[in-house]
Structure formats: C-alpha cells, structure tokens
Design a protein around this motif. Structure first.
Motif, PDB file in Angstrom:
ATOM      1  N   VAL A   1       1.836  16.905 -39.972  1.00 19.17           N
ATOM      2  CA  VAL A   1       2.950  16.515 -39.284  1.00 19.17           C
ATOM      3  C   VAL A   1       3.937  17.464 -39.521  1.00 19.17           C
ATOM      4  O   VAL A   1       4.234  17.706 -40.753  1.00 19.17           O
ATOM      5  CB  VAL A   1       3.453  15.134 -39.060  1.00 19.17           C
ATOM      6  CG1 VAL A   1       4.737  15.042 -38.557  1.00 19.17           C
ATOM      7  CG2 VAL A   1       2.493  13.946 -38.493  1.00 19.17           C
TER       8      VAL A   1
ATOM      9  N   TYR B   1      -6.843  14.007 -24.346  1.00 15.28           N
ATOM     10  CA  TYR B   1      -7.674  14.526 -25.064  1.00 15.28           C
ATOM     11  C   TYR B   1      -7.597  14.528 -26.529  1.00 15.28           C
ATOM     12  O   TYR B   1      -6.649  13.922 -27.098  1.00 15.28           O
ATOM     13  CB  TYR B   1      -7.291  16.201 -24.701  1.00 15.28           C
ATOM     14  CG  TYR B   1      -5.944  16.713 -24.922  1.00 15.28           C
ATOM     15  CD1 TYR B   1      -4.991  16.513 -23.876  1.00 15.28           C
ATOM     16  CD2 TYR B   1      -5.545  17.311 -26.237  1.00 15.28           C
ATOM     17  CE1 TYR B   1      -3.542  16.865 -24.118  1.00 15.28           C
ATOM     18  CE2 TYR B   1      -4.155  17.630 -26.550  1.00 15.28           C
ATOM     19  CZ  TYR B   1      -3.385  17.520 -25.493  1.00 15.28           C
ATOM     20  OH  TYR B   1      -1.848  17.862 -25.567  1.00 15.28           O
ATOM     21  N   LEU B   2      -8.893  15.055 -27.159  1.00 15.64           N
ATOM     22  CA  LEU B   2      -8.946  14.652 -28.702  1.00 15.64           C
ATOM     23  C   LEU B   2      -8.698  16.154 -29.182  1.00 15.64           C
ATOM     24  O   LEU B   2      -9.073  17.301 -28.821  1.00 15.64           O
ATOM     25  CB  LEU B   2     -10.405  14.423 -29.076  1.00 15.64           C
ATOM     26  CG  LEU B   2     -10.881  13.135 -28.642  1.00 15.64           C
ATOM     27  CD1 LEU B   2     -12.124  13.073 -28.966  1.00 15.64           C
ATOM     28  CD2 LEU B   2     -10.323  12.373 -29.825  1.00 15.64           C
ATOM     29  N   ILE B   3      -7.886  16.325 -30.374  1.00 17.56           N
ATOM     30  CA  ILE B   3      -7.810  17.465 -31.090  1.00 17.56           C
ATOM     31  C   ILE B   3      -8.165  16.945 -32.699  1.00 17.56           C
ATOM     32  O   ILE B   3      -7.950  15.874 -33.180  1.00 17.56           O
ATOM     33  CB  ILE B   3      -6.293  17.678 -31.190  1.00 17.56           C
ATOM     34  CG1 ILE B   3      -5.363  16.619 -31.483  1.00 17.56           C
ATOM     35  CG2 ILE B   3      -5.910  18.364 -29.532  1.00 17.56           C
ATOM     36  CD1 ILE B   3      -3.746  16.923 -31.654  1.00 17.56           C
ATOM     37  N   PRO B   4      -8.354  18.120 -33.262  1.00 22.10           N
ATOM     38  CA  PRO B   4      -8.741  17.700 -34.850  1.00 22.10           C
ATOM     39  C   PRO B   4      -7.391  17.432 -35.527  1.00 22.10           C
ATOM     40  O   PRO B   4      -6.291  17.504 -35.051  1.00 22.10           O
ATOM     41  CB  PRO B   4      -9.146  19.010 -35.390  1.00 22.10           C
ATOM     42  CG  PRO B   4      -8.869  20.186 -34.443  1.00 22.10           C
ATOM     43  CD  PRO B   4      -8.518  19.545 -32.920  1.00 22.10           C
ATOM     44  N   LYS B   5      -7.602  16.560 -36.666  1.00 20.89           N
ATOM     45  CA  LYS B   5      -6.527  15.994 -37.227  1.00 20.89           C
ATOM     46  C   LYS B   5      -5.381  17.034 -37.701  1.00 20.89           C
ATOM     47  O   LYS B   5      -5.655  17.934 -38.173  1.00 20.89           O
ATOM     48  CB  LYS B   5      -6.944  15.178 -38.364  1.00 20.89           C
ATOM     49  CG  LYS B   5      -6.270  14.167 -39.166  1.00 20.89           C
ATOM     50  CD  LYS B   5      -6.225  13.042 -38.059  1.00 20.89           C
ATOM     51  CE  LYS B   5      -5.426  11.795 -38.861  1.00 20.89           C
ATOM     52  NZ  LYS B   5      -5.450  10.654 -37.695  1.00 20.89           N
ATOM     53  N   GLN B   6      -3.951  16.671 -37.311  1.00 20.86           N
ATOM     54  CA  GLN B   6      -3.023  17.624 -37.404  1.00 20.86           C
ATOM     55  C   GLN B   6      -1.897  17.247 -38.633  1.00 20.86           C
ATOM     56  O   GLN B   6      -2.119  16.019 -38.933  1.00 20.86           O
ATOM     57  CB  GLN B   6      -1.955  17.632 -36.197  1.00 20.86           C
ATOM     58  CG  GLN B   6      -2.827  17.878 -34.982  1.00 20.86           C
ATOM     59  CD  GLN B   6      -2.575  19.398 -34.506  1.00 20.86           C
ATOM     60  OE1 GLN B   6      -1.507  19.913 -34.483  1.00 20.86           O
ATOM     61  NE2 GLN B   6      -3.787  20.063 -34.806  1.00 20.86           N
TER      62      GLN B   6
ATOM     63  N   ASP C   1     -10.841  11.630 -38.500  1.00 22.53           N
ATOM     64  CA  ASP C   1     -11.173  12.974 -38.335  1.00 22.53           C
ATOM     65  C   ASP C   1     -10.591  13.614 -36.939  1.00 22.53           C
ATOM     66  O   ASP C   1     -10.385  15.165 -37.055  1.00 22.53           O
ATOM     67  CB  ASP C   1     -12.475  13.276 -37.937  1.00 22.53           C
ATOM     68  CG  ASP C   1     -13.246  12.820 -39.137  1.00 22.53           C
ATOM     69  OD1 ASP C   1     -14.486  12.183 -38.644  1.00 22.53           O
ATOM     70  OD2 ASP C   1     -13.162  13.111 -40.393  1.00 22.53           O
TER      71      ASP C   1
ATOM     72  N   ASP D   1      -7.440  13.345 -33.377  1.00 25.90           N
ATOM     73  CA  ASP D   1      -6.276  12.638 -33.053  1.00 25.90           C
ATOM     74  C   ASP D   1      -6.396  12.810 -31.700  1.00 25.90           C
ATOM     75  O   ASP D   1      -6.738  13.545 -30.909  1.00 25.90           O
ATOM     76  CB  ASP D   1      -4.871  13.432 -33.487  1.00 25.90           C
ATOM     77  CG  ASP D   1      -4.486  13.023 -34.628  1.00 25.90           C
ATOM     78  OD1 ASP D   1      -3.623  13.985 -35.193  1.00 25.90           O
ATOM     79  OD2 ASP D   1      -4.835  12.223 -35.286  1.00 25.90           O
TER      80      ASP D   1
END
Lengths: 259, 384
Positions: free
Chosen positions: A80, A73-78, B154, B156
C-alpha cells in the motif's frame, strides 16, 4: 400500390408515369406511390429521410455502450502506498490503515467504524447502561501523553494536571514489547452524571494508539478486567508499506511540452 | 425481395447524403471548436465527436433532447454512404483504379479510427519516482471507488466502481459478499484544507482525516487541472451498517475494514488500469544545453519486468522514441519533483498503423488518378 392490371393476367408490374389507359388525374398518385421502381423509370426525387433516421435510431439503441459498468478483477498483492496528489502538500497525513491485531473480549459488540475509529465497541451493562470503547491511532507522538490525558480529564469535568502530577497517576506496563500507559479517571464526587474513563496509550515506533472506554463507574468496574485483557492482546504488525507520502511539489508536474 | 432491399439501399448511395454529412461535419467542427474554449479539449471531444447526438437540456428540466447528429452518426453515415455507393456502382476497370484506391484508403481510415475509438482504453498516465515500480497506469480524467478484497495472501480482488455511478444518495450493490455501497455525499471536485480554514463550522464539508477536510469545488475543464472528487460513503452487508468513511481522491489512502472474517479496503482514487507487466524507473534525465536552462533532452531509463514472458530488460524512453510493448505505447510526457519523477503517457491503440497505411493508399490513389488524367491529356495534345 394501385395495380389495376393484375386481373387482366398481366404480371403485376409497377406502373409508373403517365402510361396509356390511365385517367389523367391518376398520374400524380402513381408517381408518388411508385418510388425507386424499375431502372430508367421516373423516380421520386426526395430522400426518404425518415427511413434513414429510423435505421440509425435502431442502430443507436443497439450500440449504446454503457461505460457505467462495475469492473471486478484480480491483481497480484500490492504494497500500500499512500501517495499525495500534488496540490495538497503541507497537510498532516491521516493515520494509515490498521496494522494492529487484537482479541475482542466476550460480550463486546462491534460497532460501525469511522475515519477516526479503527475499532469501535459497545458494552451492555446492568440497568440498561452501556459503555463505549474506541481505538484510534495518530502518527508521531500525537501531541504527547499529558495533553491527551488532560483532554480525557476535561471530558469528565476534572481539572488538568501538570506533567509530574500526571506521572504519579499513570500505570506503566508493556504490551507486546510496546510501552503502554494506563489511566483510570472518574468524575469528581457529587457530579450530576457520574462517569469513568479507562484509557490506554500505546506508544509504537511510528504512531500512538489510544484505547478508551467510557461508561458509568459500575459498568467500568465490571469491565475493568476485560479492558485490561483487551489492551494486553494488542499486537502490532510491521509496517512494510511505503507510508511516507510523496512530499514536495506544491507545483504541478511539468510537461515536456512546456517552453 | 432484392428489389425491396435495393429500394432501401438506394437513398444510402445518394450523393445528397454525402453533402448532408459533410455539412453536418463542418457544423460540428465549428461549434465544437468554439465550445472548446469553455469546456476544454477532452469534454469537447466527448460531446461533439464521440457521441451519437448533440443534446439540449431545456431549463429547469433533466431532459436530454437530441437536436443534431454527433460525430459517430455523421462518421458512420459517411462510411456507409461511401461503401454503398461503391457496391451500387461497382465497375472494376483500370480507369477507376485511382478512385477505388483513394476511396479504399478513406474507408480504411474511417474504420480504423472508429475501431480505435470504441474498443480501446483511454489514455492514461504512469507516474514513477526514481526506483519506483508500478504495474498500473492512472486515468487523467476518471476516478474510481475501489473496494478491494485483501483476504487472499497472493492476490487482491478489486471491485472498481466508476465515478459516473457516484452521486449523492446512490445505492450500489456490489457483485460480491452481499455488500452495498451507499454514497451519502459526493463532490465531483474538491479541495483539501485544514479545519480552521472553513468559512464557518456549518459549511458543508467532509472530514477526511484528523486535520483535513474536503470542500466542494466547481468542476474544472482547464487543460492542466484535474478534478479531485471526495465522497462520504457507507458500506452495508445484508442491510447491516459496517462503517462510514470520508474519502478523497486527492489523498487516496485505503481504509481497511473487516466483514465476516474477510479483510477489505476502500479507497477513492484516479481510475487504475492494471497491466500484466511492471515498469520501474531507473533514472530520469533532464539534459540542458550547456550554460543554459533550455531543455535539450528528456529521457527515462526504465526496466521492463514481465515474468510471464520472461522479460527483464532496460529501455530508454525519450522524446519521439516511445516504448511499444504488448499493444501499449509509453511516451515521455512530463516530469516532477526536481527531475526525480517521470510522467509517462500510456496509450493503447491496436490500429495505430492504420492511418499510415490509409494515407499511403490515398496518396497512391491520387497519384494514379491525376497521373492518368495528365497522361491522357498530354497524349491528346501531342496528337492534336
């Protein structure tokens, strides 16, 4: 199903029970054969458990859901965050992921990384010799410059030097604004296995980087320029992620149900 | 044709089946409750009730032989039995209204719970420090090996491998970039200690960092303890070794590596459930009665951020006052770090209203049924 009436033109009705015109010894057979027949007729009393189980085994096979699936799945940039689970407080945080960029010289072969090495290269030299280059980083001052250089010296069977003696043999430069210390050490004369280490220690604000090349003296000599270019190509990205592990709580989190 | 079907259905409407199912249910509850002492609530629930069969493993083998129906079979048989009996003996009359309502409530309850069980996320937890914002919750029981593609600026891309797939020697092909994960070692529960605390240098361990090593522990089933696995993994691309790392869920630091110009991270951590919105902890309060240490109130003032729905509002979560948003329910569950960290329990149950409705139906049905009996009895007494 025994139906001996069809040839007489009577519609093939399932005959149950001791009706007329049947020899007595057939009663039992008829009763068994004609289960669940017409309403009002004498039915067999036992439950066809085997049929029920068969139906459910079939349903089971169909419905067996597989919870072993790999999900993508895709998630918005995190950003760390290195969070410590409670219970492991008191341990030194290991070096975080790789916020440095460098330019790999020609002829250096990338090697598999490991938890200690953030960069690993193999250099092929003349006469089937090879050199090894490692890039590691440790938080804080990583023990200090002198102990680390002496550690390298001991790897080449050289005696340790005192701080002030070391300072004379270390070359100081700047790489991308970061103070860098260059070291060049070689095994003593007449050593059975001559070896040479070129080392660079880069002192960034939050950790110390060690770039080390080990090999035979000839190989190192041929690679010296490339090593220096490699070290000078280091650029450190700003550490934006919340690197500080959650300190405290060697206790477990409390529940609002606790008295 | 229909007589054939009727013959199949007849035994399913049998009252004998109902008795059989209820007896099985009693056995399951009894044995499950006794076993819970050893294996904990979660494991007992999974083994006895959220399963089709109870399995028995003969010693020295890996076979799993079903020897008793589990919760799903007993529950669904009861449900089918109830529905079939009604269809077979369907008689719409006022006299039967009470029983019909009662049984409908029961059917609704069973169906609702089955639905909630099969299709719903596990319960998870969201742990927030003061000021911290998170858009995910973490599982209390399951872990994942996450391989994250960080190339895109934009977003991950997370490839989550469930811990049930991680065993010593497993080879797992990833659906992207011809990557393969090979598990060299896996401890389903481990403790992180420093190197000099090892009983001997050859004691099996994984080097998780310059100072820390992981050693294997027995899996725990205790209520308040969580299994923290560790793994030694290697990543291959097209058969070529990219790197070998030791990872610990107790210390989930993502390790970066590059493959063919793409940036990746790999981490072993509690399984994450990402939400399309974020929650920020503004303040956690642990109010005590004046002069004592007895808790009066636990509350979390949080900020709900959902750009897609243009939501940016504050909300107070406290005991018996959860936040319900987009199918999720956030309860105040715990706290930590000297009252600066809140722990919210996140549940997702689309059929949460069903038990209320079905209990209502059952109550009305019972009132109707017994009311009618009482009324006719009283009438008879008056006449007599």
């Amino acid at each position: 199903m025994a139906d001996t009436h069809s040839d007489t033109g009577v519609s093939p009705v399932i005959v149950v029970g001791p009706r007329a015109r049947r020899p007595c010894h057939d009663h039992g057979r008829d009763a068994r054969v004609t289960q669940g027949g017409m309403p009002g007729s004498r039915r067999s009393r036992h439950l066809p458990v085997s049929r029920i189980l068969l139906a459910y085994a079939a349903a089971f096979a169909l419905v067996s859901c597989n919870n072993d699936k790999i999900e993508v799945y895709l998630i918005p940039k995190q950003g760390v965050t290195v969070a410590m689970q409670s219970g492991s407080a008191g341990l030194q945080p290991p070096p975080p992921s790789n916020p440095a960029k460098w330019v790999k010289p020609e002829g250096w072969n990338e090697q598999p990384l490991s938890e200690m090495r953030l960069g690993s290269f193999k250099v092929d030299g003349p006469n089937a010799t090879s050199g090894d280059v490692s890039v590691t980083a440790f938080p804080g001052d990583a023990g200090g410059l002198a102990p680390n250089v002496n550690r390298w010296r001991s790897q080449l069977q050289l005696p340790a030097l005192a701080e002030d003696q070391l300072q004379q043999s270390i070359q100081r430069i700047e790489v991308g604004g970061v103070p860098t210390y260059l070291v060049d050490i070689q095994t003593p004369e007449n050593a059975p296995k001559p070896a040479r280490i070129l080392g660079a220690v880069l002192d960034t604000s939050d950790r110390v980087w060690f770039v080390k090349m080990t090999g035979s003296p000839d190989l190192i000599e041929s690679q010296r320029e490339k090593f220096l270019d490699f070290v000078k190509s280091f650029r450190f990205t700003a550490v934006t992620d919340g690197q500080a592990p959650e300190t405290g709580s060697s206790n477990k989190p409390k529940s609002t149900n606790d008295k | 044709m229909t007589s054939e079907l009727a013959r199949w259905l007849k035994p399913i409407t049998s009252l004998k089946l109902t008795i059989f199912c209820l007896a099985c249910a009693m056995v399951l509850v009894f044995v499950g409750t006794l076993d819970q002492v050893h294996i904990g609530v979660f494991e007992a629930e999974n083994r006895y009730f959220k399963s089709f069969f109870l399995f028995f493993t003969p010693p020295h083998t890996d076979l799993r032989i079903p020897w008793f129906p589990g919760g799903y079979i007993v529950g669904s048989l009861l449900l089918v039995n109830l529905i079939a009996a009604h269809i077979a003996r369907f008689r719409l009359s006022w006299k039967k209204a009470g029983i019909l309502l009662l049984h409908s409530g029961l059917i609704l309850l069973l169906v609702g719970q089955l639905f909630a069980d099969l299709f719903v996320d596990l319960e998870s937890q969201m742990r927030l420090d003061q000021g911290q914002t998170k858009n995910y919750s973490e599982s209390l029981y399951y872990d994942e090996l996450a391989v994250i593609d960080t190339t895109d600026p934009d977003s991950d891309r997370v490839i989550s491998i469930p811990d049930s797939r991680l065993h010593h020697g497993s080879k797992i092909d990833l659906p992207v970039d011809a990557l393969q994960v090979v598990v060299n070692e896996y401890y389903s529960n481990s403790a992180l200690i420093s190197q000099d605390q090892l009983p001997s240098p050859n004691y099996p361990h994984l080097r998780v960092g310059p100072m820390a090593v992981a050693v294997q522990l027995e899996k725990t089933y205790k209520e308040n303890e969580r299994n923290l696995p560790s793994a030694g993994v290697s990543i291959f691309q097209n058969g070529q070794l990219i790197g070998t790392w030791s990872l610990a869920a107790g210390f989930p630091r993502p390790v970066s590596f590059q493959v063919g110009g793409k940036g990746y991270q790999i981490v072993l951590r509690p399984k994450r459930f990402y939400k399309p919105f974020a929650v920020q902890l503004l303040q956690f309060r642990h109010d005590r009665y004046a002069g004592t240490d007895v808790a009066k109130n636990f509350s979390s003032r949080i900020r709900l951020l959902d750009p897609a729905k243009h939501e940016d509002r504050e909300s107070l979560i406290f005991m018996n006052n959860p936040l319900r948003y987009r199918g999720y329910t956030f309860y105040q569950a715990g706290f930590d770090n000297n009252d600066t960290t809140t722990v919210l329990q996140v549940a997702q149950n689309p059929s949460w209203l069903v038990p209320y409705i079905s209990c209502g139906l059952i109550v009305v049905g019972m009132l109707l049924q017994f009311g009618m009996h009482l009324f006719s009895f009283v009438k008879r007494r008056v006449i007599a």
